[in-house]
Design an enzyme around this catalytic site. Structure first.
Site, short mmCIF file in Angstrom:
data_model
loop_
_atom_site.label_atom_id
_atom_site.label_comp_id
_atom_site.label_asym_id
_atom_site.label_seq_id
_atom_site.Cartn_x
_atom_site.Cartn_y
_atom_site.Cartn_z
N ASP A 47 0.82 -1.20 0.00
CA ASP A 47 0.00 0.00 0.00
C ASP A 47 0.86 1.26 0.00
OD1 ASP A 47 0.93 -0.50 2.59
OD2 ASP A 47 -1.04 -1.04 3.35
N ASN A 90 -7.31 -2.88 14.36
CA ASN A 90 -8.72 -3.07 14.01
C ASN A 90 -8.92 -4.25 13.05
OD1 ASN A 90 -7.76 -2.09 11.59
ND2 ASN A 90 -9.17 -0.35 11.45
N HIS A 122 -7.29 -4.79 10.16
CA HIS A 122 -7.01 -4.57 8.74
C HIS A 122 -5.73 -5.28 8.30
CE1 HIS A 122 -4.66 -0.57 9.56
NE2 HIS A 122 -3.79 -1.54 9.39
N GLU A 150 -9.60 -1.68 5.38
CA GLU A 150 -10.24 -1.40 6.66
C GLU A 150 -11.51 -2.23 6.81
OE1 GLU A 150 -8.44 0.10 8.63
OE2 GLU A 150 -7.93 2.18 8.14
C1 F6R Z 1 1.44 -1.83 6.09
C2 F6R Z 1 0.09 -2.31 6.18
C3 F6R Z 1 -0.65 -2.40 7.47
C4 F6R Z 1 0.18 -2.71 8.68
C5 F6R Z 1 -0.68 -2.62 9.93
C6 F6R Z 1 0.11 -2.89 11.18
O1 F6R Z 1 1.90 -1.87 4.76
O2 F6R Z 1 -0.42 -2.60 5.19
O3 F6R Z 1 -1.65 -3.39 7.35
O4 F6R Z 1 0.76 -3.98 8.56
O5 F6R Z 1 -1.25 -1.36 10.01
O6 F6R Z 1 1.01 -1.84 11.37
P1 F6R Z 1 2.16 -1.95 12.47
O7 F6R Z 1 3.00 -3.10 12.04
O8 F6R Z 1 2.89 -0.67 12.40
O9 F6R Z 1 1.47 -2.21 13.76
#
Ligand code: F6R
Length: 265
Positions: free
Chosen positions: A68, A137, A139, A144
């Site tokens: 992303d 959450n 995702h 989301e």
């Molecule tokens: C990152 C992504 C997100 C993260 C998620 C967890 O490219 O796509 O899904 O993996 O937000 O983020 P952290 O690892 O910072 O807790």
């Protein structure tokens, strides 16, 4: 789905690196690696980088696709995922920058950029191993809650919770972009294998929902229950909401040697 509970975050990283290395070798000579940003995979990338530095692993012919990108950050912004991937993945893993792809969050036509990203993944032959983290959450990527379980790369609006969670990378939550381009859940599901890592009790609820809850768009990661080759590697804190934790431990301990990937653990 295989669930592996490790004693600590470092063990998560080492085990996940071993898994990614094995898939990369099996699917070579030009493996396609899907890479996540955020905190969760950083130690995993460090572990892979150590293998590359020691000469044990060569990823110079690998392709990489980020999950992303934020929409609208200026070029070179240190928290754009293009920059994060360059710092944490491309350089330490000695990837060829020409083979590393990140969705174009600055494109005039974001829908065309999303479609082009899907085409690029297909042209590379699809993702061999997708590295994932999970949001508090539930995702994965930036899909989301209520994302279509069949979605492909597209524009999404970030939830307030995700913007709050990611505010630590910016001066304030207000500076976290409101929109992103993200691979869809259908895109992620098309990977040959998926390796998801999570650490800390802030991820316990999301992991419990992903592994043991119903498959629901309210916990987007739960779609991985339908992935034939999904491995979830967590530390004790992230595993603390799992009802069948003892079963996962026993399953891993009793795993026949021929089925194990090299772990050093
Ligand atoms: C990152 C992504 C997100 C993260 C998620 C967890 O490219 O796509 O899904 O993996 O937000 O983020 P952290 O690892 O910072 O807790």
């Amino acid at each position: 789905m295989e669930v592996i509970i490790c004693p600590d975050a470092e063990a998560v990283a080492q085990l996940a690196a071993a898994k990614v290395e094995r898939v990369a070798r099996d699917r070579g000579p030009e493996p396609v690696i899907g890479v996540a940003t955020g905190s969760s995979p950083v130690a995993l990338y460090d572990a892979l980088a150590a293998r590359v530095a020691s000469g044990e692993l060569d990823l110079s012919d690998a392709h990489a696709f980020a999950l992303d990108e934020y929409v609208g950050l200026p070029p070179g912004h240190p928290e754009s995922y293009a920059e994060v991937i360059r710092r944490t993945v491309t350089e330490p893993l000695r990837l060829d920058p020409a083979r590393v792809h990140v969705p174009d969050g600055r494109a005039q036509d974001l829908e065309a950029a999303a479609a082009a990203y899907e085409d690029a993944i297909a042209a590379a032959g699809g993702v061999d191993v997708q590295i994932l983290g999970i949001g508090s959450n539930g995702h994965v990527g930036f899909n989301e809650p209520t994302s279509s379980l069949a979605s492909r790369t597209r524009i999404k609006t970030l939830t307030a919770r995700t913007r709050f969670d990611n505010a630590r990378f910016f001066a304030s939550a207000d500076e976290v972009p409101t929109h992103c381009l993200t691979q869809g859940l259908g895109t992620i599901m098309a990977a040959h294998e998926v390796v998801l890592v999570a650490q800390g009790d802030g991820k316990a609820e999301a992991i419990a929902g992903l592994v043991e809850g119903p498959v629901t768009a309210m916990v987007p990661g739960s779609v991985l229950q339908l992935q034939r080759r999904a491995t979830v590697i967590v530390d004790e804190a992230a595993a603390s909401g799992l009802r069948l934790a003892d079963y996962y431990r026993e399953t891993y301990e009793r795993k026949p040697d021929w089925q194990r990937f090299r772990t050093g653990l």
